[in-house]
Design an enzyme around this catalytic site. Structure first.
Site, short mmCIF file in Angstrom:
data_model
loop_
_atom_site.label_atom_id
_atom_site.label_comp_id
_atom_site.label_asym_id
_atom_site.label_seq_id
_atom_site.Cartn_x
_atom_site.Cartn_y
_atom_site.Cartn_z
N LYS A 253 -14.83 1.39 14.02
CA LYS A 253 -13.54 1.30 14.09
C LYS A 253 -12.63 1.26 15.89
CE LYS A 253 -10.94 0.94 10.08
NZ LYS A 253 -10.38 1.25 8.87
N ASN B 255 0.47 -1.23 -0.17
CA ASN B 255 0.30 0.01 -0.31
C ASN B 255 0.68 1.37 0.41
OD1 ASN B 255 0.35 1.12 2.86
ND2 ASN B 255 -0.49 -1.32 3.10
N1 CTP Z 1 -4.50 -3.28 11.92
C1 CTP Z 1 -3.95 -4.00 12.31
N2 CTP Z 1 -3.72 -4.93 12.26
C2 CTP Z 1 -4.14 -5.61 10.61
C3 CTP Z 1 -5.03 -4.64 10.52
C4 CTP Z 1 -5.03 -3.44 10.62
O1 CTP Z 1 -2.91 -4.18 13.54
N3 CTP Z 1 -4.29 -6.30 10.01
C5 CTP Z 1 -4.22 -1.59 13.03
C6 CTP Z 1 -3.82 -0.62 11.73
O2 CTP Z 1 -2.81 -0.59 12.38
C7 CTP Z 1 -4.38 0.72 12.57
C8 CTP Z 1 -6.20 -0.29 12.27
O3 CTP Z 1 -6.00 -1.03 12.77
O4 CTP Z 1 -3.83 1.14 13.40
C9 CTP Z 1 -7.41 0.22 11.43
O5 CTP Z 1 -6.44 -0.21 10.34
P1 CTP Z 1 -7.09 -0.01 8.84
O6 CTP Z 1 -6.37 -0.28 7.27
O7 CTP Z 1 -7.97 1.41 8.70
O8 CTP Z 1 -8.18 -0.48 9.06
P2 CTP Z 1 -8.66 -2.31 8.44
O9 CTP Z 1 -9.15 -3.12 10.35
O10 CTP Z 1 -7.73 -2.73 7.72
O11 CTP Z 1 -10.12 -2.08 8.15
P3 CTP Z 1 -10.68 -1.50 6.23
O12 CTP Z 1 -9.12 -1.89 5.88
O13 CTP Z 1 -12.13 -2.04 6.47
O14 CTP Z 1 -10.93 0.16 6.96
#
Ligand code: CTP
Length: 398
Positions: free
Chosen positions: A337, A208
């Protein structure tokens, strides 16, 4: 060791200003350079001449002092010192700080600084206990401002109670703690940062656009406050900060293992943009292009590191902070979230391409805590990090 440090001392208006003369002398005895600033009302209690004679340098008094602007602008003055001390800190000066006013030299320096600020309040007991002052104190503490005192006792006005400026040795101890230890000294804080790479084959991966800039700035800001920082980072495009323990990982699974190994921690900040899925069909050799045939990838969901740590029943960090990278409806998505992941705070940010935030140098965040949502103005990622680190220090009770 205080020797070699530099303190900018703002002397506010109050009878306790006489103690600031002794404070200057004792700081200089310990090898501290003191740059004094005397407010207009401070000059009613002590003379500029005695302040500059004791400090051994010019005393700054006016915002529009052209000579000093030519020598050193007020912005530079606010940043040249290692620490800003306000003694005595009056109710008026604290009210200005709490509301972000900058209408004289002292309040402008306090608004412009990027350094830690320590206040030694001094005022009448009724002024100290007034709801307005207490509200301002709560705001300042939440902003990461440090306090020494006030003491209880008989005051110059004859009343008794809290409001008397702390004695000079107490202020010096607080300066010592702020300068040589940092408010987060002895605290272990874990920070995840950067993107993760999920391999498709030995040469291809899914990634990403995260640069790791915000997580890196947060780790640096926490270390600057004295924290012992473990920095678990995916392949970021910015270098890791100085003075932290760096653990390099590539995939989400490796990040989870590294986080697990780094615990326990007093606080954990999950700033990494972790890949939600990994390729289960990853090949250990390069997938060859075959004419007319397209590869098919299968995915599995990665463990959610933030949710895993937030839901730990034993050994959970006291404060768990997550990030929510959203492209629309940031407040609603980030609030949901926070609930879903079980973290204490979530920092929501809009990463849609037109904001230029992902991969850029600025951020515009919403901090969501159990008390509600705070919208921060758009600012540099370093400034977001500094504010967040100070909030973390306050939340950990330091
Ligand atoms: N995060 C994590 N482990 C994952 C995915 C996310 O620790 N496998 C953590 C990220 O570091 C961040 C938070 O969760 O602090 C939210 O990440 P984000 O990418 O915004 O959310 P997602 O849970 O991936 O949800 P979505 O992609 O559906 O928005």
């Amino acid at each position: 060791m205080l020797a070699g440090k530099h303190v900018l001392l703002i002397i506010g208006g109050g009878i306790a200003a006489y103690k600031s003369l002794d404070l200057i002398r004792r700081l200089r005895d310990r090898g501290v350079a003191v740059t004094p600033v005397l407010t207009r009302s401070g000059a009613e209690f002590v003379t500029p001449l005695s302040v500059s004679a004791l400090a051994g340098v010019k005393v700054h008094q006016d915002l529009f002092d052209l000579t000093s602007e030519a020598e050193m602008g007020h912005i530079e003055l606010s940043r040249a010192a290692d620490l800003i001390v306000v003694a005595p800190a009056t109710a008026d000066l604290m009210a200005k700080m709490a509301s972000g006013l900058a209408n004289d030299l002292a309040s402008t320096l306090l608004l412009a600084t990027d350094k830690c600020v320590l206040l030694a309040p001094a005022m009448n007991v009724r002024m100290w206990t007034h709801a307005a002052t207490q509200r301002n104190i709560a705001t300042l503490r939440a902003d990461g401002i440090l306090f020494a005192g006030p003491d209880d006792g008989v005051m110059a006005c004859g009343e008794f109670g809290p409001g008397r400026m702390a004695e000079v040795p107490v202020i010096i101890d607080a300066i010592d703690a702020a300068l040589t230890h940092g408010p987060l000294k002895g605290r272990h804080i874990l920070v995840t940062s950067g993107p993760t790479h999920e391999p498709i084959d030995p040469v291809r991966y899914i990634a990403n656009r995260s640069s790791g800039a915000q997580g890196t700035a947060i780790a640096a800001a926490l270390a600057a406050l004295g924290a012992d920082v473990t920095f678990v980072t995916g392949p970021a495009s910015v270098p890791p900060p100085q003075g932290v323990r760096v653990i390099n990982v590539e995939t989400a699974a490796q990040m989870l293992t590294a986080v697990d190994a780094a615990l326990p921690a007093d606080a954990a900040v999950f700033a990494a943009a972790v890949a939600d899925w990994r390729v289960t069909t990853a090949s250990d050799h390069k997938i060859k292009k075959v004419a007319g045939a397209l590869p098919t990838l299968s995915f599995a969901e990665n463990a959610d590191i933030l949710a895993t740590v937030s839901h730990m029943t034993t050994g959970r960090p006291t404060l768990v902070v997550g990030f929510a990278a959203e492209t629309d409806d940031v407040l609603a998505h980030a609030t949901a979230k926070r609930q879903r992941k079980g973290c204490d705070w979530i920092v929501g940010n809009d990463v849609s391409p037109e904001t230029g935030i992902m991969g850029g140098t600025e951020n515009a965040v919403i901090l969501i805590t159990s008390e509600g949502a705070e919208t921060w103005p758009r600012m540099g990622k370093d400034e977001v990090a500094r504010r967040l680190a100070q909030r973390i220090a306050t939340a950990l009770g330091v």
